[in-house]
Write a protein that holds these residues in place. Structure first.
Motif, mmCIF file in Angstrom:
data_model
loop_
_atom_site.group_PDB
_atom_site.id
_atom_site.type_symbol
_atom_site.label_atom_id
_atom_site.label_comp_id
_atom_site.label_asym_id
_atom_site.label_seq_id
_atom_site.Cartn_x
_atom_site.Cartn_y
_atom_site.Cartn_z
ATOM 1 N N ALA A 69 -12.185 7.722 12.168
ATOM 2 C CA ALA A 69 -10.934 8.014 11.483
ATOM 3 C C ALA A 69 -9.936 6.872 11.672
ATOM 4 N N LYS A 70 -9.903 6.300 12.883
ATOM 5 C CA LYS A 70 -8.975 5.190 13.132
ATOM 6 C C LYS A 70 -9.414 3.954 12.361
ATOM 7 N N ARG A 71 -10.720 3.683 12.311
ATOM 8 C CA ARG A 71 -11.196 2.543 11.527
ATOM 9 C C ARG A 71 -10.818 2.710 10.052
ATOM 10 N N ALA A 72 -11.032 3.928 9.542
ATOM 11 C CA ALA A 72 -10.703 4.184 8.134
ATOM 12 C C ALA A 72 -9.210 4.013 7.883
ATOM 13 N N ASN A 73 -8.382 4.427 8.833
ATOM 14 C CA ASN A 73 -6.941 4.313 8.660
ATOM 15 C C ASN A 73 -6.507 2.865 8.568
ATOM 16 N N ILE A 74 -7.171 1.991 9.321
ATOM 17 C CA ILE A 74 -6.863 0.564 9.231
ATOM 18 C C ILE A 74 -7.168 0.046 7.834
ATOM 19 N N MET A 75 -8.273 0.518 7.243
ATOM 20 C CA MET A 75 -8.610 0.101 5.880
ATOM 21 C C MET A 75 -7.571 0.589 4.877
ATOM 22 N N LEU A 78 -4.625 -1.681 5.319
ATOM 23 C CA LEU A 78 -4.900 -2.989 4.743
ATOM 24 C C LEU A 78 -4.728 -2.955 3.230
ATOM 25 N N ARG A 79 -5.228 -1.909 2.620
ATOM 26 C CA ARG A 79 -5.098 -1.796 1.161
ATOM 27 C C ARG A 79 -3.628 -1.813 0.746
ATOM 28 N N GLN A 80 -2.797 -1.061 1.457
ATOM 29 C CA GLN A 80 -1.385 -0.997 1.084
ATOM 30 C C GLN A 80 -0.699 -2.349 1.251
ATOM 31 N N ILE A 81 -1.068 -3.090 2.287
ATOM 32 C CA ILE A 81 -0.474 -4.407 2.517
ATOM 33 C C ILE A 81 -0.851 -5.356 1.380
ATOM 34 N N ILE A 82 -2.134 -5.370 1.021
ATOM 35 C CA ILE A 82 -2.583 -6.277 -0.041
ATOM 36 C C ILE A 82 -1.955 -5.913 -1.373
ATOM 37 N N VAL A 83 -1.913 -4.633 -1.693
ATOM 38 C CA VAL A 83 -1.332 -4.195 -2.968
ATOM 39 C C VAL A 83 0.135 -4.582 -3.041
ATOM 40 N N ALA A 84 0.862 -4.397 -1.949
ATOM 41 C CA ALA A 84 2.299 -4.679 -1.952
ATOM 42 C C ALA A 84 2.594 -6.168 -2.082
ATOM 43 N N ARG A 85 1.661 -7.023 -1.614
ATOM 44 C CA ARG A 85 1.935 -8.460 -1.567
ATOM 45 C C ARG A 85 0.902 -9.262 -2.350
ATOM 46 N N ARG A 86 0.302 -8.627 -3.352
ATOM 47 C CA ARG A 86 -0.791 -9.279 -4.059
ATOM 48 C C ARG A 86 -0.336 -10.518 -4.810
ATOM 49 N N ALA A 87 0.893 -10.548 -5.300
ATOM 50 C CA ALA A 87 1.378 -11.740 -6.006
ATOM 51 C C ALA A 87 1.427 -12.939 -5.068
ATOM 52 N N GLU A 88 1.820 -12.700 -3.830
ATOM 53 C CA GLU A 88 1.850 -13.765 -2.813
ATOM 54 C C GLU A 88 0.445 -14.295 -2.548
ATOM 55 N N LEU A 89 -0.504 -13.383 -2.417
ATOM 56 C CA LEU A 89 -1.887 -13.778 -2.153
ATOM 57 C C LEU A 89 -2.490 -14.506 -3.346
ATOM 58 N N ALA A 90 -2.205 -14.027 -4.556
ATOM 59 C CA ALA A 90 -2.722 -14.693 -5.765
ATOM 60 C C ALA A 90 -2.196 -16.119 -5.864
ATOM 61 N N ALA A 91 -0.951 -16.333 -5.510
ATOM 62 C CA ALA A 91 -0.375 -17.681 -5.564
ATOM 63 C C ALA A 91 -1.077 -18.618 -4.584
ATOM 64 N N ILE A 92 -1.474 -18.108 -3.416
ATOM 65 C CA ILE A 92 -2.215 -18.916 -2.443
ATOM 66 C C ILE A 92 -3.574 -19.311 -3.014
ATOM 67 N N ASN A 114 -13.687 -3.000 -2.402
ATOM 68 C CA ASN A 114 -14.489 -2.848 -1.198
ATOM 69 C C ASN A 114 -13.664 -2.331 -0.024
ATOM 70 N N VAL A 115 -12.377 -2.695 0.024
ATOM 71 C CA VAL A 115 -11.503 -2.119 1.040
ATOM 72 C C VAL A 115 -11.461 -0.600 0.864
ATOM 73 N N GLU A 116 -11.341 -0.160 -0.371
ATOM 74 C CA GLU A 116 -11.306 1.280 -0.657
ATOM 75 C C GLU A 116 -12.631 1.945 -0.312
ATOM 76 N N PHE A 117 -13.741 1.250 -0.608
ATOM 77 C CA PHE A 117 -15.056 1.777 -0.244
ATOM 78 C C PHE A 117 -15.138 1.990 1.268
ATOM 79 N N CYS A 118 -14.651 1.010 2.024
ATOM 80 C CA CYS A 118 -14.745 1.098 3.475
ATOM 81 C C CYS A 118 -13.774 2.115 4.069
ATOM 82 N N ALA A 119 -12.749 2.482 3.311
ATOM 83 C CA ALA A 119 -11.872 3.549 3.783
ATOM 84 C C ALA A 119 -12.604 4.893 3.823
ATOM 85 N N ALA A 198 -2.330 -4.404 9.762
ATOM 86 C CA ALA A 198 -2.878 -3.074 9.461
ATOM 87 C C ALA A 198 -3.312 -2.321 10.712
ATOM 88 N N GLY A 199 -3.362 -3.008 11.851
ATOM 89 C CA GLY A 199 -3.708 -2.342 13.102
ATOM 90 C C GLY A 199 -5.033 -2.752 13.705
#
Length: 356
Positions: A69-75, A78-92, A114-119, A198-199
């Protein structure tokens, strides 16, 4: 073009949550759209890699014992972090690979799948049991982590392929040494920091940079139990042979390009659009790129004419430019090689319909 020293970022390995730079060997990181050097990258030797493996091995018992459950929560985090900052990551991604921003954003979407799959690993990690497989014999199957594993990822998908490999390995309870392409290191460092946010405990994911010397050290390190690789076919064969000889589990995925077959009754406008999209998207630097179009029957001249018309409308420029269809290829050497193909085509009997 050249950059001033103040413009060049000094990058680092990330081992056990600590930024580490080794000065023995370094490589340059470029913006392929401008040719400017944007970063200096340390290359890991066997000593640096050994330190990373020490850290990953020390983190393994605690991570393996961490509840699903803790591993899944980290996933999920992680998904929320990437979604919130995806424009920053795309620019990189665009700054180091060159692909247009829309394409970079699409790559992030594929990685998020795949992040969602691993959740959902609480379900995926279930074993199986069978009573009375034979008289008086019950059979049980359990899934356990392999241990310390290594991921060697390519330049053409700096986010998607690392997320495909690393999330699955971590979710299953392994600790990871990630060696990204030396051409596109910054996206992986961004992802590693996102994992920490993400923890994910320090030491579970470690990033080392380098070239063949670094990869050879990975293949020869006995504490690394499995290796996953994506890259060219010759390198895939070499990695598979060496890693397997050292008793490792190996996933070595080599180069792949598609052939497009156009039948006589095809919609030629749709076929021409598809050929342009598949051939010029991401500058053709992806496994789904179409390298060869095979026209069946008497449609070839008409199809070539339609493709030729569309090529002239492809907007090739810096990937950050609004409306850009295609960014630069990854290196000046790649550009020269492609120009050589065009220059030599006519001498080999081909008709050059459109020449840059």
């Amino acid at each position: 073009m050249t950059s001033t020293l103040n413009d060049i970022e000094t990058l680092h390995h990330l081992i056990g949550g600590e930024a580490i730079s080794t000065a023995n060997r370094t490589g340059a990181v470029y913006n392929p759209a401008t040719g400017e050097q944007t970063g200096t990258l340390p290359f890991a030797d066997a000593t640096t890699l050994g330190h990373a493996v020490d850290i990953a091995a020390a983190a393994l018992p605690g991570w393996r014992a961490t509840g699903m459950a803790k591993r899944a929560n980290i996933m999920f985090n992680l998904r929320q972090i990437i979604v919130a900052r995806r424009a920053e990551l795309a620019a990189i991604v665009t700054a180091e690979h060159g692909k247009v921003l829309d394409d970079a954003d699409g790559e992030i979407t594929r990685g998020l799948e795949n992040v969602e799959f691993c959740a959902g690993l609480v379900h995926h990690m279930k074993g199986e049991s069978l009573e009375q497989a034979s008289t008086g014999v019950d059979v049980s199957q359990i899934r356990q982590p392999v241990g310390v594993v290594a991921c060697v990822t390519p330049f053409n998908f700096p986010v998607m392929v690392p997320l495909w490999m690393v999330t699955t390995a971590i979710a299953a309870g392994n600790t990871v040494i990630l060696k990204p392409s030396e051409k596109v290191p910054s996206a992986v460092l961004w992802l590693a920091e996102a994992f920490r946010e993400a923890g994910l405990p320090d030491g579970v994911l470690n990033v080392v940079h380098g070239d063949k010397e670094t990869v050879d050290a990975i293949l020869d390190e006995p504490r690394i139990k499995a290796v996953s690789f994506v890259g060219s076919t010759p390198i895939a064969k070499s990695i598979y042979t060496r890693a397997a000889a050292n008793g490792k589990r190996v996933q070595a995925l080599g180069g792949a390009k598609n052939h497009m077959v156009v039948m006589p009754d095809a919609d030629l406008d749709a076929a021409a659009d598809a050929a342009i999209s598949a051939g010029y998207g991401a500058a053709g630097e992806r496994c789904m790129a179409v390298s060869v179009v095979v026209a069946v029957g008497d449609i070839a001249d008409d199809l070539v004419a339609r493709i030729g018309q569309r090529i002239k409308d492809v907007k090739v420029c810096d990937g950050t430019t609004p409306g850009a269809d295609m960014g630069p290829v990854i290196t000046a050497a790649s550009k020269q090689r492609i120009e050589g193909f065009v220059a030599g085509a006519a001498a080999e009997g081909a008709t050059v319909v459109v020449d840059g």
